[in-house]
Design a protein around this motif. Structure first.
Motif, short mmCIF file in Angstrom:
data_model
loop_
_atom_site.label_atom_id
_atom_site.label_comp_id
_atom_site.label_asym_id
_atom_site.label_seq_id
_atom_site.Cartn_x
_atom_site.Cartn_y
_atom_site.Cartn_z
N MET A 10 0.86 -1.19 0.00
CA MET A 10 0.00 0.00 0.00
C MET A 10 0.89 1.24 0.00
N ALA A 11 0.84 1.99 -1.09
CA ALA A 11 1.66 3.20 -1.24
C ALA A 11 0.80 4.43 -1.03
N LEU A 12 1.27 5.35 -0.19
CA LEU A 12 0.52 6.57 0.13
C LEU A 12 1.38 7.79 -0.18
N ARG A 13 0.74 8.81 -0.75
CA ARG A 13 1.43 10.06 -1.05
C ARG A 13 0.62 11.23 -0.53
N ALA A 14 1.33 12.25 -0.08
CA ALA A 14 0.70 13.50 0.34
C ALA A 14 1.30 14.64 -0.47
N PHE A 15 0.44 15.55 -0.94
CA PHE A 15 0.86 16.68 -1.77
C PHE A 15 0.43 18.00 -1.11
N ASN A 16 1.21 19.06 -1.36
CA ASN A 16 0.78 20.39 -0.91
C ASN A 16 -0.05 21.06 -1.99
N ALA A 17 -0.44 22.29 -1.75
CA ALA A 17 -1.32 22.99 -2.69
C ALA A 17 -0.67 23.21 -4.05
N ALA A 18 0.67 23.28 -4.09
CA ALA A 18 1.38 23.47 -5.36
C ALA A 18 1.58 22.16 -6.11
N GLY A 19 1.16 21.05 -5.51
CA GLY A 19 1.33 19.75 -6.16
C GLY A 19 2.63 19.07 -5.85
N ASP A 20 3.42 19.66 -4.96
CA ASP A 20 4.69 19.04 -4.57
C ASP A 20 4.43 17.87 -3.62
N VAL A 21 5.26 16.82 -3.74
CA VAL A 21 5.13 15.65 -2.88
C VAL A 21 5.72 15.95 -1.51
N LEU A 22 4.89 15.86 -0.48
CA LEU A 22 5.35 16.07 0.89
C LEU A 22 5.85 14.77 1.51
N ALA A 23 5.22 13.68 1.16
CA ALA A 23 5.60 12.38 1.71
C ALA A 23 5.19 11.29 0.73
N ASP A 24 6.01 10.25 0.65
CA ASP A 24 5.75 9.12 -0.24
C ASP A 24 6.22 7.87 0.50
N GLN A 25 5.28 7.12 1.05
CA GLN A 25 5.63 5.97 1.87
C GLN A 25 4.92 4.71 1.38
N THR A 26 5.59 3.58 1.53
CA THR A 26 4.99 2.29 1.22
C THR A 26 4.92 1.47 2.51
N PHE A 27 3.74 0.93 2.76
CA PHE A 27 3.53 0.06 3.92
C PHE A 27 3.05 -1.30 3.44
N TYR A 28 3.07 -2.24 4.37
CA TYR A 28 2.61 -3.59 4.07
C TYR A 28 1.70 -4.08 5.19
N SER A 29 0.61 -4.72 4.80
CA SER A 29 -0.29 -5.34 5.76
C SER A 29 0.09 -6.81 5.83
N THR A 30 0.72 -7.21 6.93
CA THR A 30 1.42 -8.50 6.97
C THR A 30 0.60 -9.63 7.59
N GLY A 31 -0.70 -9.42 7.76
CA GLY A 31 -1.57 -10.49 8.25
C GLY A 31 -1.97 -10.29 9.70
N GLY A 32 -3.23 -10.61 10.01
CA GLY A 32 -3.70 -10.52 11.38
C GLY A 32 -3.81 -9.11 11.92
N GLY A 33 -3.81 -8.11 11.02
CA GLY A 33 -3.86 -6.72 11.47
C GLY A 33 -2.50 -6.12 11.71
N PHE A 34 -1.42 -6.92 11.61
CA PHE A 34 -0.07 -6.40 11.75
C PHE A 34 0.29 -5.58 10.51
N ILE A 35 1.04 -4.50 10.72
CA ILE A 35 1.48 -3.68 9.59
C ILE A 35 2.98 -3.38 9.75
N ALA A 36 3.60 -2.99 8.65
CA ALA A 36 5.02 -2.65 8.67
C ALA A 36 5.31 -1.66 7.56
N SER A 37 6.23 -0.76 7.83
CA SER A 37 6.71 0.14 6.78
C SER A 37 7.76 -0.60 5.95
N GLN A 38 8.09 -0.04 4.80
CA GLN A 38 9.12 -0.65 3.97
C GLN A 38 10.44 -0.71 4.72
#
Length: 458
Positions: A127-155
């Motif tokens: 699951m990849a998530l991105r956040a942009f400001n009003a000018a369209g610049d990328v503020l954050a670009d992160q990939t996470f993983y849902s690893t089963g049973g509700g556990f999650i982890a970042s890349q």
């Protein structure tokens, strides 16, 4: 450390990996933005679902889970009716109100993407998530993983060998264990049960009274889920036109007594397990045990053999702690993700946990408990995850019922001898891991093979 309270989580259906995990990822992404002082600058968000989250996300309500997470909902406190109202408002207004107070435009049809082209690097549920400001610049670009049973982890966490998921490694301290052999040795050396060993590990995280109270809450949530599922009638959502069968079966059971013990055993375990999984399929409040797709097995055994029998609370604690210790071994040494292991990693693990827990309640030694857990998994090896229409309904609901009966039988078989099993619990866990790695991806929660392609959806 992985805790019993991580193995058992209160959340909402229909999937721990595809609903609970993505909701937690969305919450965490926004929390990271707030921690970095970026949240107030966010003007747009986008989310891409990859791998199994893309292939079966629609049927597992992954988009709705993501929206709810972005709206601030958390799985353990979400009220399903309130959540549905919030989702309706989002679709009508196409606006998100963030924790920082600002409201941003968010079009579910454009800002959530089913990315079938990008293969996830570290786990099938990307699951990849991105956040942009009003000018369209990328503020954050992160990939996470849902690893089963509700556990999650970042890349980053999955790329770091010593931090392979959000809650870290296994139990810590003098009673730490990383294998069933370790666990049995601790029991032998200290004259403790498996439940007592895990409880000593839990004592490093919180007061014992808090742990036991939380286990009571888990048991109550399981019982409440069964109670709802026994009376809620109708057709399950998703388009398959699957009818809830638990209420009708329950009415038959309560109106005419069973003729023998075997008939009672089968019917009651069936109805309790199906009640839970029908609630899960409807997006109701369930306990991951250790996943939502396998959420009916441990509660069915709990209700029939413990709650209906009115055993003392200590027996409930023994059951849940023993089951959790077994679940922790699978999480440490293999996986409880259907997208990695197939259904052997969900229903198979839950069957193994329930069998071990019941053997402990019946007075089994630690060796007998481990034997019960081994039997529970050995006869689920190779079980595929091929949900029809990407919905947690066919074959998932009936599969929980059959596994609950199998768990009880595994416990009974294990108590017939004190001898260690020829196949150890560690060996069967490793076999499950290898089998899962060898299994074709089309049989691991993608709905690209098996029943999912041989059964017409509508």
């Amino acid at each position: 450390m992985i805790s019993a309270l991580d193995i058992f989580r209160i959340g909402i259906g229909p999937s721990s990996s595809h609903t609970v995990g993505p909701m937690r990822i969305a919450v965490r992404f926004l929390a990271d933005l707030e921690r970095l002082g970026l949240l107030s600058s966010v003007a747009r968000l986008s989310v891409s679902l990859q791998g199994s989250l893309a292939y079966t996300g629609a049927g597992h309500r992954t988009p709705e889970a993501v929206y709810l997470g972005l709206l601030g909902f958390k799985p353990e406190t979400t009220d399903p009716e309130e959540a549905e109202r919030a989702l309706q408002t989002l679709h009508e207004t196409r606006h998100l109100r963030l924790a920082s107070g600002q409201t941003i435009l968010f079009d579910p049809k454009a800002d959530l993407i089913f990315d079938f082209e990008t293969p996830p690097k570290l786990h099938p549920n990307g699951m990849a998530l991105r956040a942009f400001n009003a000018a369209g610049d990328v503020l954050a670009d992160q990939t996470f993983y849902s690893t089963g049973g509700g556990f999650i982890a970042s890349q980053r966490q999955l790329e770091t060998p010593l931090a392979n998921d959000l809650v870290g490694g296994g139990p810590e301290g003098p009673f730490a264990f990383t294998s069933a052999a370790d666990l049995l040795a601790l029991c032998q050396d200290h004259g403790l049960t498996i439940a007592e060993v895990l409880l000593a590990c839990e004592d490093r995280k919180r007061e014992r009274t808090e742990t036991l109270a939380s286990l009571d809450t888990i048991a109550q949530a399981m019982a409440a889920c069964i109670a709802r599922g026994l009376v809620q009638k109708g057709i399950l959502p998703g388009g398959l036109q699957v009818r809830r069968r638990a209420p009708e079966l329950y009415e038959k059971l309560t109106s005419s007594p069973q003729s023998n013990e075997r008939e009672a055993l089968f019917d009651w375990l069936n109805v309790y397990a199906m009640a839970v999984n029908e609630e899960n399929a409807a997006g109701g409040r369930v306990v991951t045990a250790p996943t939502n797709g396998a959420a009916g097995i441990i509660p069915a055994i709990l209700r029939f053999y413990l709650l209906d029998a009115k055993v003392p609370p200590s027996a409930v604690h023994t059951y849940l702690l023993t089951a959790a210790a077994i679940g922790i071994l699978y999480k440490q040494r293999a996986s409880i993700s259907g997208a990695e292991m197939g259904c052997q990693g969900e229903v198979g693990v839950a069957c193994s946990m329930a069998a071990g827990g019941l053997a402990a309640v019946w007075g089994g030694s630690p060796t007998q408990v481990a034997n019960a857990a081994e039997i529970g998994m050995e006869h689920n090896l190779g079980l595929t995850c091929d949900p029809v229409g990407g919905l947690v309904q066919i074959p998932c609901i009936e599969r929980n019922a059959l596994a609950a009966v199998k768990a009880a039988n595994a416990a009974r078989l294990a108590l017939q001898t004190e001898q260690p099993a020829r196949v150890t619990l560690d060996q069967v866990i490793e076999t499950m891991r290898q089998t899962g790695l060898d299994m074709s991806s089309k049989y691991k929660e993608t709905s690209l093979g098996g029943l999912a392609v041989n059964v017409v959806e509508c």
